[in-house]
Enzyme design. Structure first.
Site, PDB file in Angstrom:
ATOM      1  CE  LYS A 176      40.013  41.081  38.350  1.00  0.00           C
ATOM      2  NZ  LYS A 176      40.443  39.662  38.159  1.00  0.00           N
ATOM      3  CG  HIS A 209      40.880  42.439  43.082  1.00  0.00           C
ATOM      4  ND1 HIS A 209      41.771  41.404  43.189  1.00  0.00           N
ATOM      5  CD2 HIS A 209      41.024  43.195  44.216  1.00  0.00           C
ATOM      6  CE1 HIS A 209      42.440  41.541  44.342  1.00  0.00           C
ATOM      7  NE2 HIS A 209      42.003  42.615  44.980  1.00  0.00           N
ATOM      8  CB  THR A 216      39.153  32.454  40.674  1.00  0.00           C
ATOM      9  OG1 THR A 216      39.480  32.695  42.044  1.00  0.00           O
ATOM     10  CG2 THR A 216      40.109  33.201  39.759  1.00  0.00           C
ATOM     11  CG  ASN A 233      37.905  37.059  37.332  1.00  0.00           C
ATOM     12  OD1 ASN A 233      38.271  38.225  37.244  1.00  0.00           O
ATOM     13  ND2 ASN A 233      38.527  36.179  38.079  1.00  0.00           N
ATOM     14  CD  GLU A 255      44.104  43.645  47.517  1.00  0.00           C
ATOM     15  OE1 GLU A 255      42.856  43.769  47.473  1.00  0.00           O
ATOM     16  OE2 GLU A 255      44.693  42.615  47.152  1.00  0.00           O
ATOM     17  CE1 TYR A 282      45.286  40.564  41.007  1.00  0.00           C
ATOM     18  CE2 TYR A 282      45.526  41.808  38.975  1.00  0.00           C
ATOM     19  CZ  TYR A 282      44.725  41.167  39.912  1.00  0.00           C
ATOM     20  OH  TYR A 282      43.357  41.130  39.740  1.00  0.00           O
TER      21      TYR A 282
HETATM   22  P1  IDP Z   1      40.838  35.902  42.898  1.00  0.00           P
HETATM   23  O1  IDP Z   1      40.717  37.098  41.991  1.00  0.00           O
HETATM   24  O2  IDP Z   1      39.575  35.087  42.935  1.00  0.00           O
HETATM   25  O3  IDP Z   1      41.343  36.272  44.273  1.00  0.00           O
HETATM   26  P2  IDP Z   1      43.509  34.871  42.392  1.00  0.00           P
HETATM   27  O4  IDP Z   1      43.900  33.441  42.522  1.00  0.00           O
HETATM   28  O5  IDP Z   1      43.984  35.818  43.446  1.00  0.00           O
HETATM   29  O6  IDP Z   1      41.913  34.928  42.248  1.00  0.00           O
HETATM   30  O7  IDP Z   1      44.018  35.354  40.972  1.00  0.00           O
HETATM   31  C1  IDP Z   1      44.018  36.709  40.651  1.00  0.00           C
HETATM   32  C2  IDP Z   1      43.454  36.855  39.247  1.00  0.00           C
HETATM   33  O8  IDP Z   1      44.324  36.218  38.339  1.00  0.00           O
HETATM   34  C3  IDP Z   1      42.105  36.206  39.027  1.00  0.00           C
HETATM   35  O9  IDP Z   1      41.013  37.010  39.407  1.00  0.00           O
HETATM   36  C4  IDP Z   1      42.116  35.961  37.546  1.00  0.00           C
HETATM   37  O10 IDP Z   1      41.776  37.150  36.843  1.00  0.00           O
HETATM   38  C5  IDP Z   1      43.577  35.650  37.278  1.00  0.00           C
HETATM   39  N1  IDP Z   1      43.808  34.206  37.260  1.00  0.00           N
HETATM   40  C6  IDP Z   1      43.823  33.361  38.327  1.00  0.00           C
HETATM   41  N2  IDP Z   1      44.083  32.107  37.951  1.00  0.00           N
HETATM   42  C7  IDP Z   1      44.243  32.153  36.612  1.00  0.00           C
HETATM   43  C8  IDP Z   1      44.545  31.152  35.623  1.00  0.00           C
HETATM   44  O11 IDP Z   1      44.707  29.964  35.913  1.00  0.00           O
HETATM   45  N3  IDP Z   1      44.638  31.595  34.336  1.00  0.00           N
HETATM   46  C9  IDP Z   1      44.465  32.900  33.985  1.00  0.00           C
HETATM   47  N4  IDP Z   1      44.189  33.860  34.881  1.00  0.00           N
HETATM   48  C10 IDP Z   1      44.071  33.494  36.171  1.00  0.00           C
HETATM   49 MG    MG Z   2      43.160  37.027  44.880  1.00  0.00          MG
END
Ligand code: IDP
Ligand code: MG
Length: 136
Positions: free
Chosen positions: A12, A118, A94, A115, A129, A52
């Site tokens: 990212k 992805h 996450t 983070n 994807e 997304y």
């Molecule tokens: P993942 O990347 O671990 O699969 P997902 O729940 O699919 O997590 O969420 C996609 C992305 O959205 C996360 O990697 C993170 O960057 C962002 N995200 C998820 N939850 C939150 C939140 O509560 N606040 C802000 N960003 C979030």
């Molecule tokens: Mg995800």
């Protein structure tokens, strides 16, 4: 029985911006993933919104899409035995503060939104994807 899978990984913007892309690629390779295809690109916000789409009802959706399109990213097809789950384990939780020692998000992640990586969360989504970024 061998169960070679492919999964989609994205380094990212926060990690590419800190020039961590080569270091993170080495982490994958050292864990036995081969990088089948890769490209460094910057996507439009509208493409991030399509990518997304499953999160469109979440309160963080707009910020998430703005962020993913805010700078260069590296998209990769990773291949290995059980690659989908293996990549999720290597990425870590996450939220980097909840990620386990030895995971990419623990080591490189800045915050829940920044983070660093992805990874596809299922075999079906991995196919979708991979097609999203590499179908030509
Ligand atoms: P993942 O990347 O671990 O699969 P997902 O729940 O699919 O997590 O969420 C996609 C992305 O959205 C996360 O990697 C993170 O960057 C962002 N995200 C998820 N939850 C939150 C939140 O509560 N606040 C802000 N960003 C979030
Ligand atoms: Mg995800």
């Amino acid at each position: 029985m061998s169960n070679i899978e492919q999964t989609l990984s994205i380094i990212k913007p926060d990690a590419v911006e800190r020039n961590l892309d080569n270091e993170i690629k080495e982490v994958f390779k050292n864990k036995g993933f081969s990088i089948v295809k890769e490209k460094k690109i910057q996507i439009e916000k509208s493409e991030a919104e399509r990518f997304y789409k499953v999160h469109e009802t979440k309160p963080f959706y707009n910020d998430l899409c703005a962020y993913l399109s805010s700078g260069p990213i590296v998209v990769m097809i990773l291949q290995k035995e059980n690659a989908v789950l293996g990549n999720r384990e290597l990425m870590g939780a996450t939220n980097p503060v909840e990620a386990e020692e030895g995971t990419i998000r623990k080591k490189y992640g800045i915050s829940i939104d920044k983070n660093s990586v992805h990874g596809s969360d299922s075999i079906d989504n991995a196919k979708i994807e991979i097609d999203f970024f590499f179908k030509d």
